[in-house]
Design a protein around this motif. Structure first.
Motif, PDB file in Angstrom:
ATOM      1  N   ILE A 114     -14.357 -12.069 -35.682  1.00 34.74           N
ATOM      2  CA  ILE A 114     -14.458 -10.855 -36.484  1.00 34.74           C
ATOM      3  C   ILE A 114     -15.888 -10.307 -36.534  1.00 34.74           C
ATOM      4  O   ILE A 114     -16.097  -9.083 -36.554  1.00 34.74           O
ATOM      5  CB  ILE A 114     -13.906 -11.105 -37.915  1.00 34.74           C
ATOM      6  N   TYR A 120     -17.608  -4.441 -37.847  1.00 32.07           N
ATOM      7  CA  TYR A 120     -17.680  -5.520 -38.844  1.00 32.07           C
ATOM      8  C   TYR A 120     -18.342  -5.061 -40.143  1.00 32.07           C
ATOM      9  O   TYR A 120     -17.836  -5.323 -41.234  1.00 32.07           O
ATOM     10  CB  TYR A 120     -18.417  -6.724 -38.263  1.00 32.07           C
ATOM     11  N   LEU A 123     -16.105  -2.880 -42.073  1.00 31.98           N
ATOM     12  CA  LEU A 123     -15.035  -3.682 -42.667  1.00 31.98           C
ATOM     13  C   LEU A 123     -15.542  -4.424 -43.902  1.00 31.98           C
ATOM     14  O   LEU A 123     -14.831  -4.493 -44.921  1.00 31.98           O
ATOM     15  CB  LEU A 123     -14.492  -4.671 -41.632  1.00 31.98           C
ATOM     16  N   ILE A 153      -8.194  -3.374 -42.206  1.00 32.86           N
ATOM     17  CA  ILE A 153      -8.543  -2.723 -40.937  1.00 32.86           C
ATOM     18  C   ILE A 153      -7.580  -1.582 -40.630  1.00 32.86           C
ATOM     19  O   ILE A 153      -7.999  -0.472 -40.286  1.00 32.86           O
ATOM     20  CB  ILE A 153      -8.524  -3.742 -39.772  1.00 32.86           C
ATOM     21  N   TYR A 161      -7.594   2.309 -39.495  1.00 32.48           N
ATOM     22  CA  TYR A 161      -7.714   2.366 -38.040  1.00 32.48           C
ATOM     23  C   TYR A 161      -6.357   2.497 -37.352  1.00 32.48           C
ATOM     24  O   TYR A 161      -6.269   2.995 -36.231  1.00 32.48           O
ATOM     25  CB  TYR A 161      -8.440   1.117 -37.524  1.00 32.48           C
TER      26      TYR A 161
END
Length: 512
Positions: A114, A120, A123, A153, A161
């Motif tokens: 991840i 990242y 997120l 996500i 997304y």
């Protein structure tokens, strides 16, 4: 008597679709699309050009000269699709019964890596905003809250997304901490391959209406920084798929499919509908490339090299086309033979209409008709298991000619052993890396829809509201929509093809 109600006709009028167009589509549902007859898969010496050092140098010199002289060039990027397919495995996990991803699965790989994704940091911020201050990506993983992590996500309350277009997803992270979306990487590639005199870079993105505002906002934010970074001036335009290119849906029995309110149901005609958008472009040379086939700056050298090579190849071929068309205004045996040798040797177009026993003027007329068409040069990658259509030498529907075509497997009758064998021998696939010349020698614009082969679409099975339907997709943009163009296939290295079909493709070296 018309099968359409007055309300139906009003609906057709609003979309700009005629009754005969719908009738033709209904007939196509009943008859289906014919398979194409294949002569051979493209290969070196048989429709595939492998470029040697001298030719590569000539291509680069021609392209550099074209840009220096203020050459008219534009990048055309289909970018309207949502990225939902990229996250298919993630949606399945979030909606499934398992609390943790099984080892070795795509979701397990994503969780393990991840921190290597360019998104990242985004997120991390999203997790804190959605699940409360102090919540981090790491704390979710330690607590076994994998579904919450994945949902952050792909779901709307998170980064969303799963519903955004690929163009607006964060693909790459740089050493200085900046990140770039696929859209920004297309801007970067354009600056490094297609900046004409004065540093002008023209790009056109096709977008969906519901994402247009997001595109416009991103471009306002990104363009100033990218102009400063590359020392260019961007001219970016957007367009949407035209409602008139939508196709009628039918029931499994090929009857008109209607919604719960009794209205006709139409569906987008696929990327082949974008031939209309391309036709509206005012440019001489147009690069066509998918939105997700981009790399980070440090991996772009090969892409730049071959983009310039393909552009130069297009110009060299077009130079000869223009010369031959001028010569054929006053045909002689010598210039007809010269043109025939070029058509067969470079364009790999073979026709009964060019038979040497035919009268001189008849052959000259046939040659003029062949040469005076839109032209494309297509990069082709050796087949290493990546999905995609491939280059073949295929017969025209009347059987009178053979020419290079980009085909999908659905267009080939695999029940015939000879076709199945040819597919096994096919050494290349289509990465969608095209450069096109779309203006006549006199500078006027070809009407591109005239060069579409309408018999090269396909029918798919879909559903709406829990009911099955059949949908018709128009001939693909680089398939049947360009069937009657002149085509040159050029071998390019696999390093120029780095698509992002699943989210974990972003872990590949070219995206790190």
């Amino acid at each position: 008597m018309s099968k359409f109600t007055p309300a139906d006709l009003e609906q057709l009028k609003a979309k700009g679709i005629s009754e005969p167009q719908v009738e033709a589509q209904l007939e196509r549902f009943r008859t289906g699309f014919p398979y194409l007859r294949i002569e051979s898969p493209s290969a070196p010496g048989a429709g595939m050009l492998a470029v040697d050092k001298d030719l590569a140098e000539a291509c680069h010199a021609r392209w550099e000269g074209f840009l220096a002289d203020g050459g008219d060039v534009l990048k055309f990027v289909p970018a309207s699709g949502a990225a939902s397919r990229m996250f298919k495995a993630l949606f399945a996990f979030v909606n499934g019964d398992e609390a943790a991803p099984a080892p070795g699965t795509p979701v397990a790989q994503l969780v393990e890596k991840i921190k290597d994704f360019a998104f990242y940091n985004e997120l991390q911020q999203t997790v804190g905003a959605v699940y409360g201050a102090g919540t981090t990506v790491e704390s979710l993983i330690e607590a076994g809250r994998y579904k919450d992590l994945v949902a952050a996500i792909i779901k709307g309350e998170g980064m969303n997304y799963g519903q955004l277009p690929k163009a607006l997803l964060t693909f790459h992270k740089y050493a200085d901490g900046t990140v770039r979306t696929a859209l920004e990487e297309q801007l970067a590639e354009g600056a490094q391959t297609a900046a004409s005199k004065g540093g002008k870079v023209r790009l056109h993105f096709t977008v969906s209406s519901n994402h247009r505002t997001l595109f416009e906002a991103k471009l306002r934010d990104a363009i100033p920084a990218m102009e400063q970074r590359f020392g260019v001036k961007y001219e970016v335009t957007l367009s949407e798929q035209k409602p008139s290119t939508d196709t009628i849906a039918v029931t499994p029995d090929n009857e008109l499919f209607r919604d719960d309110e009794g209205r006709l149901v139409f569906r987008p005609g696929g990327h082949g509908a974008l031939i209309e958008n391309l036709n509206d472009i005012d440019a001489t040379v147009v690069f066509v490339k998918n939105i997700d086939n981009v790399v980070a700056d440090s991996h772009r050298a090969s892409t730049i090299d071959y983009k310039q090579l393909l552009g130069g190849m297009l110009l060299l071929v077009h130079d000869t086309v223009a010369h031959l068309l001028e010569e054929l205004k006053n045909p002689t045996e010598d210039n007809v033979e010269e043109a025939t040798a070029f058509v067969e040797g470079t364009l790999c177009y073979f026709s009964k209409d060019l038979d040497s026993t035919l009268p001189l003027e008849q052959r000259a007329q046939a040659l003029r008709a062949v040469l005076d068409r839109p032209l494309r040069v297509c990069g082709m990658v050796r087949n290493e298991g990546e999905p995609g259509g491939g280059p073949y030498n295929a017969f025209s529907s009347d059987g009178r000619s053979v020419a290079p075509q980009i085909l999908e497997s659905t267009q080939i009758d695999l029940s015939k052993p000879e076709n199945a064998e040819m597919m096994k021998r096919a050494g290349y696939f289509n990465p969608v890396d095209l450069v096109c010349w779309i203006k006549r020698p006199d500078g006027s614009h070809y009407n591109l829809p005239e060069y579409v082969d309408p018999a090269t679409g396909f029918i798919s099975e879909k559903s709406a509201g829990g009911r099955d339907l059949r949908a018709l997709e128009l001939p693909g943009l680089w398939n049947g929509a360009m069937s009657n163009w002149n085509t040159v296939f050029v071998e390019v290295p696999a390093s120029t093809f780095n698509p992002v079909k699943t989210v974990n493709d972003l872990l590949r070296p070219a995206h790190q």
